[in-house]
Design a protein around this motif. Structure first.
Motif, PDB file in Angstrom:
ATOM      1  N   PHE A 285       0.817  -1.208   0.000  1.00 24.17           N
ATOM      2  CA  PHE A 285       0.000   0.000   0.000  1.00 24.17           C
ATOM      3  C   PHE A 285       0.854   1.262   0.000  1.00 24.17           C
ATOM      4  CE2 PHE A 285      -2.313  -3.255   2.530  1.00 24.17           C
ATOM      5  CZ  PHE A 285      -3.352  -3.491   1.641  1.00 24.17           C
ATOM      6  N   ASN A 286       0.177   2.376  -0.196  1.00 26.38           N
ATOM      7  CA  ASN A 286       0.822   3.681  -0.100  1.00 26.38           C
ATOM      8  C   ASN A 286       0.788   4.112   1.363  1.00 26.38           C
ATOM      9  OD1 ASN A 286       1.832   6.219  -0.523  1.00 26.38           O
ATOM     10  ND2 ASN A 286      -0.120   7.085  -1.208  1.00 26.38           N
ATOM     11  N   VAL A 287       1.936   4.189   1.993  1.00 18.66           N
ATOM     12  CA  VAL A 287       2.022   4.492   3.422  1.00 18.66           C
ATOM     13  C   VAL A 287       2.489   5.926   3.627  1.00 18.66           C
ATOM     14  CG1 VAL A 287       3.100   3.882   5.610  1.00 18.66           C
ATOM     15  CG2 VAL A 287       2.544   2.091   3.959  1.00 18.66           C
ATOM     16  N   ILE A 288       1.744   6.683   4.393  1.00 21.96           N
ATOM     17  CA  ILE A 288       2.127   8.056   4.739  1.00 21.96           C
ATOM     18  C   ILE A 288       2.453   8.082   6.226  1.00 21.96           C
ATOM     19  CG2 ILE A 288       1.356  10.456   4.908  1.00 21.96           C
ATOM     20  CD1 ILE A 288      -0.539   9.901   2.599  1.00 21.96           C
ATOM     21  N   GLN A 289       3.636   8.545   6.540  1.00 26.58           N
ATOM     22  CA  GLN A 289       4.099   8.553   7.922  1.00 26.58           C
ATOM     23  C   GLN A 289       4.345   9.985   8.369  1.00 26.58           C
ATOM     24  OE1 GLN A 289       8.202   7.176   8.946  1.00 26.58           O
ATOM     25  NE2 GLN A 289       7.134   5.513   9.965  1.00 26.58           N
ATOM     26  N   ASP A 290       3.754  10.347   9.502  1.00 25.54           N
ATOM     27  CA  ASP A 290       3.907  11.720   9.990  1.00 25.54           C
ATOM     28  C   ASP A 290       4.052  11.705  11.500  1.00 25.54           C
ATOM     29  OD1 ASP A 290       1.947  14.536  10.674  1.00 25.54           O
ATOM     30  OD2 ASP A 290       3.855  14.619   9.645  1.00 25.54           O
ATOM     31  N   ILE A 291       5.108  12.316  12.000  1.00 26.39           N
ATOM     32  CA  ILE A 291       5.317  12.407  13.439  1.00 26.39           C
ATOM     33  C   ILE A 291       4.770  13.747  13.905  1.00 26.39           C
ATOM     34  CG2 ILE A 291       7.012  12.413  15.300  1.00 26.39           C
ATOM     35  CD1 ILE A 291       8.889  10.913  13.397  1.00 26.39           C
ATOM     36  N   THR A 292       3.774  13.708  14.762  1.00 26.64           N
ATOM     37  CA  THR A 292       3.175  14.955  15.219  1.00 26.64           C
ATOM     38  C   THR A 292       4.108  15.694  16.171  1.00 26.64           C
ATOM     39  OG1 THR A 292       2.083  13.814  17.038  1.00 26.64           O
ATOM     40  CG2 THR A 292       0.830  14.068  15.009  1.00 26.64           C
ATOM     41  N   GLY A 293       3.887  17.006  16.265  1.00 31.95           N
ATOM     42  CA  GLY A 293       4.674  17.822  17.181  1.00 31.95           C
ATOM     43  C   GLY A 293       4.134  17.731  18.600  1.00 31.95           C
ATOM     44  N   GLY A 294       4.770  18.469  19.502  1.00 34.71           N
ATOM     45  CA  GLY A 294       4.354  18.453  20.907  1.00 34.71           C
ATOM     46  C   GLY A 294       5.307  17.630  21.734  1.00 34.71           C
ATOM     47  N   THR A 295       4.770  16.898  22.700  1.00 34.61           N
ATOM     48  CA  THR A 295       5.615  16.017  23.508  1.00 34.61           C
ATOM     49  C   THR A 295       5.467  14.597  23.000  1.00 34.61           C
ATOM     50  OG1 THR A 295       3.876  15.594  25.142  1.00 34.61           O
ATOM     51  CG2 THR A 295       5.327  17.468  25.549  1.00 34.61           C
ATOM     52  N   PRO A 296       6.570  13.833  23.000  1.00 36.55           N
ATOM     53  CA  PRO A 296       6.459  12.426  22.609  1.00 36.55           C
ATOM     54  C   PRO A 296       5.804  11.638  23.742  1.00 36.55           C
ATOM     55  CG  PRO A 296       8.650  12.877  23.402  1.00 36.55           C
ATOM     56  CD  PRO A 296       7.927  14.204  23.401  1.00 36.55           C
ATOM     57  N   THR A 297       5.425  10.415  23.456  1.00 34.13           N
ATOM     58  CA  THR A 297       4.961   9.561  24.547  1.00 34.13           C
ATOM     59  C   THR A 297       6.127   9.370  25.502  1.00 34.13           C
ATOM     60  OG1 THR A 297       3.397   8.436  23.113  1.00 34.13           O
ATOM     61  CG2 THR A 297       4.002   7.318  25.151  1.00 34.13           C
ATOM     62  N   ARG A 298       5.884   9.657  26.750  1.00 31.22           N
ATOM     63  CA  ARG A 298       6.959   9.655  27.738  1.00 31.22           C
ATOM     64  C   ARG A 298       6.400   9.144  29.063  1.00 31.22           C
ATOM     65  NH1 ARG A 298       4.126  14.103  27.683  1.00 31.22           N
ATOM     66  NH2 ARG A 298       3.983  15.470  29.481  1.00 31.22           N
TER      67      ARG A 298
END
Length: 485
Positions: A285-298
């Motif tokens: 498939f066509n995969v779109i990957q985007d890391i959102t801003g803010g705080t990471p899971t921590r």
């Protein structure tokens, strides 16, 4: 203490269909309204039809608050301004604006001829009403997160003319326009806002490219095309009504079912590819990957009670947890590890050098625990001090804020910390109880994971805000709040 970069949003579509790709993530402002009409209609473009989209998590309310509701809100509500991927602020409902030299007064010109889905006019007065709700102390005003961002800065919001909005600040606030571009500040119909929190949650009314026709809890949200849409953001390549007739926003919590729905053609796109299917998805498939801003899971370590009131124990826990290995094993390369728990990798102010602050060092962990007085041992290898076990109750919202792959990370950390004598007890609680605050009191946990999606470092005002006037900031579960922060 960072676990991994949060809200790595992935959406994929089959190659067999010509439906437009749906991109979800930090810049979801035009995800579906632009994706369904992402370019001017060329010869052969398809119009009509329904996008069948499979989402992972169902929010408790369709309006604001949690980012999972924010994704849906972007389909039915417009904002004053929009933000491009490179951080520029561009017009949306506001066609242009001026900022006073002292940075205290913003004057916006509002796009004429825009109406809400209920037929009422979207003018400056309607926007003032939304600001009044965001700044209200009334607990029934559903979206209270807006006040966390702007409450202390707003002096007055007025409508000197029908299509002129004036906002006066108490002091300059550099990220003000960036904050206004986030989903927290989607503009809703004042008439609909008066109908009460229950109806607002179930059937909010905005001016966006789609309107909420129905929310079938546990199943889907039905979104229908707004045929009169004329207020797309400047980031959209198509400025008119959406090309498709609607969206079936399905909630498919089970990983196998969600991915399977794409494979067998029951969904046109899905969110959150299970780690076990990541390699297969990239091939098919066509995969779109985007890391959102803010705080990471921590992991937030509760500094208000033992054992994490002792900085040596906090540091020991960080040193003994081989976090990158846990993330690599659990997610099988589908998301990047972020060692800097302060900010997401995609946040402009992110500092890469902080990622190496606490490398895996079990010897240092054991030395620090000895110094802190946790020198005794039980038969099962758990450290003790004054007859008490070194117990860490790790509280998390099972199947909600933490995915099943994320729970695997917690289980691996549990084993790693056990090597140094920590007794980590994983405590999942239901999503409904989590959002109701049940079982999340200061004395109910020693650690809990968290994330917050935001555009830039203004997130610190949420995650590190001190308690004020006796009111506990539940977003700061670490309870660490020195005045200088």
């Amino acid at each position: 203490m960072s676990l991994f970069a949060h809200n790595l949003s992935t959406s994929i579509r089959t190659r067999k269909r010509r439906s437009h790709t749906i991109g979800l993530g930090a810049a979801i402002a035009a995800a579906l309204c632009a994706a369904t009409g992402s370019s001017p209609a060329a010869e052969g473009d398809r119009r009509g039809g329904i996008i069948r989209y499979g989402h992972y998590q169902e929010p408790p309310c369709l309006y604001a608050g949690w980012v999972q509701a924010g994704y849906i809100q972007r389909q039915y509500a417009d904002n004053l301004v929009a933000r491009t991927h490179d951080g520029r602020i561009v017009p949306w409902l506001a066609t242009d604006w001026t900022i006073s030299e002292d940075k205290l007064t913003y004057v916006f010109k509002i796009k004429p001829g825009v109406t809400f889905h209920d037929g009422t006019v979207l003018d400056a007065k309607a926007i003032v009403y939304n600001f009044e709700r965001w700044l209200s102390n009334d607990p029934d005003k559903v979206n209270r997160n807006g006040k966390l961002y702007i409450g202390e800065y707003i002096r007055a919001v007025t409508a000197p003319e029908p299509l002129t909005l004036k906002i006066e600040l108490t002091r300059p606030y550099q990220p003000f326009l960036t904050v206004l571009s986030t989903y927290f500040f989607g503009i809703l119909s004042p008439a609909a806002l008066e109908r009460g929190p229950q109806e607002l949650c179930e059937k909010p009314v905005g001016s966006g490219p789609f309107y909420v026709e129905a929310w079938n809890r546990g199943q889907n949200v039905l979104l229908k095309r707004n045929p009169n849409y004329n207020s797309a953001p400047a980031t959209a390549k198509h400025q008119g009504p959406a090309y498709v007739d609607g969206i079936v926003w399905k909630f498919l919590k089970d990983n196998t079912v969600r991915y399977g729905s794409l494979v067998n053609g029951e969904s046109d796109a899905i969110y959150d590819i299970p780690a076990v299917d990541w390699a297969d998805a990239q091939k098919r498939f066509n995969v779109i990957q985007d890391i959102t801003g803010g705080t990471p899971t921590r992991l937030q370590l509760n500094t208000a009670r033992a054992p994490f009131d002792d900085v040596r124990v906090r540091r020991a826990f960080a040193y003994v947890c081989e976090r990158q290995k846990a993330v690599d094993v659990a997610f099988q390369g589908s998301i990047p590890f972020n060692g800097n728990g302060a900010l997401s990798l995609s946040t402009p102010e992110h500092l890469k050098q902080l990622a190496n602050s606490y490398p895996f060092d079990p010897d240092a962990a054991n030395r620090l625990l000895d110094e802190a007085g946790w020198t005794g041992r039980t038969r099962d290898g758990i450290r003790t001090k004054d007859g008490k076990r070194l117990t860490v109750r790790l509280l998390y919202a099972g199947g909600s804020l933490i995915s099943s792959d994320g729970v695997v990370v917690l289980q691996i950390l549990q084993d790693q910390a056990g090597a140094a004598g920590f007794d980590v007890v994983l405590k999942p609680i239901p999503q409904a109880d989590w959002f109701a605050g049940k079982g999340r009191g200061i004395d109910d946990y020693e650690a809990q994971p968290a994330y917050w999606v935001a555009s830039s470092a203004e997130i610190f005002k949420i995650s590190w805000r001190p308690d004020q006037n006796g009111v506990v900031n539940a977003n700061n579960a670490s309870r660490f709040q020195p005045p200088e922060l």
